[in-house]
Design a protein around this motif. Structure first.
Motif, PDB file in Angstrom:
ATOM      1  N   LYS A 175       0.833  -1.205   0.000  1.00 38.71           N
ATOM      2  CA  LYS A 175       0.000   0.000   0.000  1.00 38.71           C
ATOM      3  C   LYS A 175       0.868   1.255   0.000  1.00 38.71           C
ATOM      4  CE  LYS A 175      -3.868   2.436   0.686  1.00 38.71           C
ATOM      5  NZ  LYS A 175      -3.348   3.766   1.023  1.00 38.71           N
ATOM      6  N   LEU A 176       1.935   1.260   0.794  1.00 36.72           N
ATOM      7  CA  LEU A 176       2.812   2.421   0.865  1.00 36.72           C
ATOM      8  C   LEU A 176       3.579   2.626  -0.435  1.00 36.72           C
ATOM      9  CD1 LEU A 176       4.213   2.102   4.491  1.00 36.72           C
ATOM     10  CD2 LEU A 176       2.469   3.665   3.665  1.00 36.72           C
ATOM     11  N   ILE A 177       3.940   1.537  -1.093  1.00 40.91           N
ATOM     12  CA  ILE A 177       4.613   1.647  -2.392  1.00 40.91           C
ATOM     13  C   ILE A 177       3.698   2.328  -3.405  1.00 40.91           C
ATOM     14  CG2 ILE A 177       5.456   0.313  -4.369  1.00 40.91           C
ATOM     15  CD1 ILE A 177       6.506  -1.761  -2.315  1.00 40.91           C
ATOM     16  N   VAL A 178       2.448   1.861  -3.488  1.00 42.96           N
ATOM     17  CA  VAL A 178       1.500   2.441  -4.438  1.00 42.96           C
ATOM     18  C   VAL A 178       1.198   3.892  -4.080  1.00 42.96           C
ATOM     19  CG1 VAL A 178      -0.849   2.276  -5.356  1.00 42.96           C
ATOM     20  CG2 VAL A 178       0.492   0.204  -5.007  1.00 42.96           C
ATOM     21  N   ASP A 179       1.061   4.182  -2.779  1.00 44.84           N
ATOM     22  CA  ASP A 179       0.838   5.569  -2.352  1.00 44.84           C
ATOM     23  C   ASP A 179       1.990   6.472  -2.782  1.00 44.84           C
ATOM     24  OD1 ASP A 179      -1.537   4.927  -1.199  1.00 44.84           O
ATOM     25  OD2 ASP A 179      -0.843   4.996   0.872  1.00 44.84           O
ATOM     26  N   THR A 180       3.210   5.988  -2.617  1.00 39.25           N
ATOM     27  CA  THR A 180       4.390   6.774  -2.983  1.00 39.25           C
ATOM     28  C   THR A 180       4.419   7.052  -4.477  1.00 39.25           C
ATOM     29  OG1 THR A 180       5.654   5.820  -1.148  1.00 39.25           O
ATOM     30  CG2 THR A 180       6.917   6.823  -2.926  1.00 39.25           C
ATOM     31  N   ILE A 181       4.086   6.055  -5.273  1.00 39.38           N
ATOM     32  CA  ILE A 181       4.061   6.242  -6.732  1.00 39.38           C
ATOM     33  C   ILE A 181       3.022   7.290  -7.108  1.00 39.38           C
ATOM     34  CG2 ILE A 181       3.652   5.123  -8.953  1.00 39.38           C
ATOM     35  CD1 ILE A 181       4.567   2.482  -7.608  1.00 39.38           C
ATOM     36  N   GLN A 182       1.842   7.219  -6.477  1.00 30.75           N
ATOM     37  CA  GLN A 182       0.796   8.206  -6.784  1.00 30.75           C
ATOM     38  C   GLN A 182       1.230   9.617  -6.378  1.00 30.75           C
ATOM     39  OE1 GLN A 182      -3.527   6.895  -6.330  1.00 30.75           O
ATOM     40  NE2 GLN A 182      -2.488   5.453  -4.982  1.00 30.75           N
ATOM     41  N   GLN A 183       1.903   9.736  -5.228  1.00 33.48           N
ATOM     42  CA  GLN A 183       2.389  11.049  -4.807  1.00 33.48           C
ATOM     43  C   GLN A 183       3.445  11.580  -5.756  1.00 33.48           C
ATOM     44  OE1 GLN A 183       3.512  10.104  -0.786  1.00 33.48           O
ATOM     45  NE2 GLN A 183       1.379   9.886  -0.126  1.00 33.48           N
ATOM     46  N   GLN A 184       4.257  10.672  -6.319  1.00 31.48           N
ATOM     47  CA  GLN A 184       5.236  11.087  -7.327  1.00 31.48           C
ATOM     48  C   GLN A 184       4.540  11.559  -8.597  1.00 31.48           C
ATOM     49  OE1 GLN A 184       7.581   7.520  -7.553  1.00 31.48           O
ATOM     50  NE2 GLN A 184       8.876   8.077  -5.794  1.00 31.48           N
ATOM     51  N   GLU A 185       3.443  10.908  -8.954  1.00 27.72           N
ATOM     52  CA  GLU A 185       2.673  11.346 -10.118  1.00 27.72           C
ATOM     53  C   GLU A 185       2.076  12.730  -9.882  1.00 27.72           C
ATOM     54  OE1 GLU A 185       1.835   9.549 -13.345  1.00 27.72           O
ATOM     55  OE2 GLU A 185       3.845   9.166 -12.569  1.00 27.72           O
ATOM     56  N   ALA A 186       1.615  12.975  -8.649  1.00 24.02           N
ATOM     57  CA  ALA A 186       1.071  14.296  -8.319  1.00 24.02           C
ATOM     58  C   ALA A 186       2.143  15.377  -8.468  1.00 24.02           C
ATOM     59  CB  ALA A 186       0.508  14.293  -6.897  1.00 24.02           C
ATOM     60  N   GLN A 187       3.348  15.083  -8.012  1.00 19.09           N
ATOM     61  CA  GLN A 187       4.444  16.041  -8.168  1.00 19.09           C
ATOM     62  C   GLN A 187       4.786  16.238  -9.637  1.00 19.09           C
ATOM     63  OE1 GLN A 187       7.543  14.296  -5.792  1.00 19.09           O
ATOM     64  NE2 GLN A 187       6.696  15.019  -3.845  1.00 19.09           N
TER      65      GLN A 187
END
Length: 432
Positions: A75-87
């Motif tokens: 879950k944290l891996i996917v969250d991190t990827i999504q936050q990178q997409e937001a940036q």
């Protein structure tokens, strides 16, 4: 939104933390490298602690430590990827938007912001850290919404056909509370073995096994860490693969396993109830859109829009005149900036937030969406019954929700598959 209570409060420590008084060696170990970012061991440990505390409060049984740690890490891996997409696409959440979100979280928990801050502290997280986690969660959600919307195409004929069906349906108000388990099938996997595992899970569920615990343990679906709970939905609001399997089954029914492009699925009808028809709120708004260029920066666009707003407020120009002269949305500019009566769901998230919250007659501060920078004014709001127009709006929302859920799941799998992820082996893990 109950989403905030469960997704943000329950997992409020999923971002990188800077704990001033902790031992750096114990808390700052890198657990996973995700593209150019990391997930720290402290992220995983804090999320596990919070998840276990919430499960204890609610009486929810959980799987083994190893299984739960694997689920939380994923879950944290996917969250991190999504936050990178937001940036990557430049999503930014200002303090006003953040404050409104936190106030809503507090209201949903029947607390004041001060009481919410105190309860967060009891979970071992500072209020400042919680604010930044909420900010990241909103940004990730809006990045997902914006990027998935681009993949969705809804034809007018689809809307018309579904509107006609809705008008004839007699069971359109039936609502289901859905539980979901997804067993993922990746390239090279033994599909027959995974299907056999799915059938064994169905047998255990029919024998009385707890669905939430099974979802925590085995599911790779988007709601795994919520025990597979999709909440209340009408058939029209479900992903198509769900809706196709549900035909007025009774409460407690186990459905599946059935196959989709991403794996095998099991559903449980946790509950069923009817719904009364609710009036649709339509908003008539007008806006001015200016897009940044290599010459005109974001700061320059904001300055121009603020000057336009000041000219309108001072009476030196009208909104219509400014829209015709400056707006880079040709469709609305020709209509004095007006977008006509629409349900706010058709707009991108940042724009929807503005038209949902602005008082009638007030011009917003400049804000950014994937299309550029806007100012918007709400001219009017109205409630409409199930007229042909309302049914078409409803049909559009249904089609959009179906396609969005399907495309969002596919998009998450794609960005997860294309990301560079390296799990760092930690010898100290055996001692935890």
């Amino acid at each position: 939104m109950r989403f905030w209570k469960h997704a943000l409060l329950a997992l409020c420590a999923t971002s990188t933390l800077n704990t001033a008084h902790a031992e750096p060696v114990a808390l700052d170990n890198i657990a996973v490298i995700v593209n150019s970012g990391v997930v720290l061991q402290s992220d995983i440990d804090t999320s596990l602690k919070t998840l276990k505390a919430n499960a204890k409060k609610s009486g929810q049984s959980l799987p083994s430590e190893q299984v739960l740690r694997e689920q939380v890490t994923e879950k944290l891996i996917v969250d991190t990827i999504q936050q990178q997409e937001a940036q990557r696409i430049g999503v930014r959440i200002d303090d006003n938007r953040l404050n409104e979100a936190i106030e809503e979280i507090a209201r949903n928990n029947q607390q004041t912001v001060e009481q919410l801050s105190a309860s967060i502290a009891q979970e071992g997280l500072s209020y400042a850290e919680f604010r930044e986690q909420v900010r990241k969660e909103i940004a990730a959600s809006e990045a997902r919404n914006a990027l998935v919307r681009r993949r969705i195409n809804i034809l007018p004929a689809e809307v018309d056909n579904l509107a006609n069906i809705l008008a004839k349906e007699t069971n359109a108000t039936v609502q289901y509370k859905i539980g979901h388990i997804q067993l993922r099938v990746n390239d090279g996997d033994d599909k027959s073995a995974i299907e056999k595992q799915a059938q064994q899970l169905v047998e255990k569920l029919k024998e009385g096994a707890d669905f939430s615990t099974m979802a925590y343990t085995y599911s790779k679906g988007p709601k795994a860490l919520q025990g597979g709970d999709w909440g209340w939905m009408r058939k029209e609001e479900m992903p198509t693969i769900f809706a196709d399997q549900i035909n007025l089954q009774n409460k407690g029914s186990i459905i599946g396993p059935f196959r989709s492009g991403v794996g095998f699925h099991i559903l449980k009808i946790e509950d069923v109830k009817g719904l009364e028809t609710v009036a649709v709120t339509e908003v008539n708004a007008r806006h001015i859109l200016i897009k940044p260029t290599v010459i005109l920066s974001d700061e320059g666009v904001q300055k121009d829009l603020k000057e336009i707003t000041q000219r309108i407020k001072s009476g030196k120009a009208t909104f219509a005149e400014m829209a015709q002269q400056y707006s880079q949305d040709p469709g609305s500019a020709a209509q004095d900036g007006e977008l006509g009566y629409q349900t706010s769901e058709i707009y991108v998230p940042e724009f929807k937030h503005q038209v949902d919250t602005l008082p009638v007659g007030q011009i917003s501060e400049p804000f950014k969406t994937v299309h550029g920078w806007h100012i918007v004014e709400v001219l009017d709001r109205r409630e409409v019954d199930r007229t042909d127009s309302a049914l078409k709006n409803k049909a559009y929302r249904i089609l959009f929700n179906r396609k969005f859920n399907e495309e969002a799941s596919a998009w998450l799998q794609e960005i997860r598959a294309s990301a560079y992820v390296e799990v760092i082996q930690d010898d100290s893990q055996d001692e935890r």
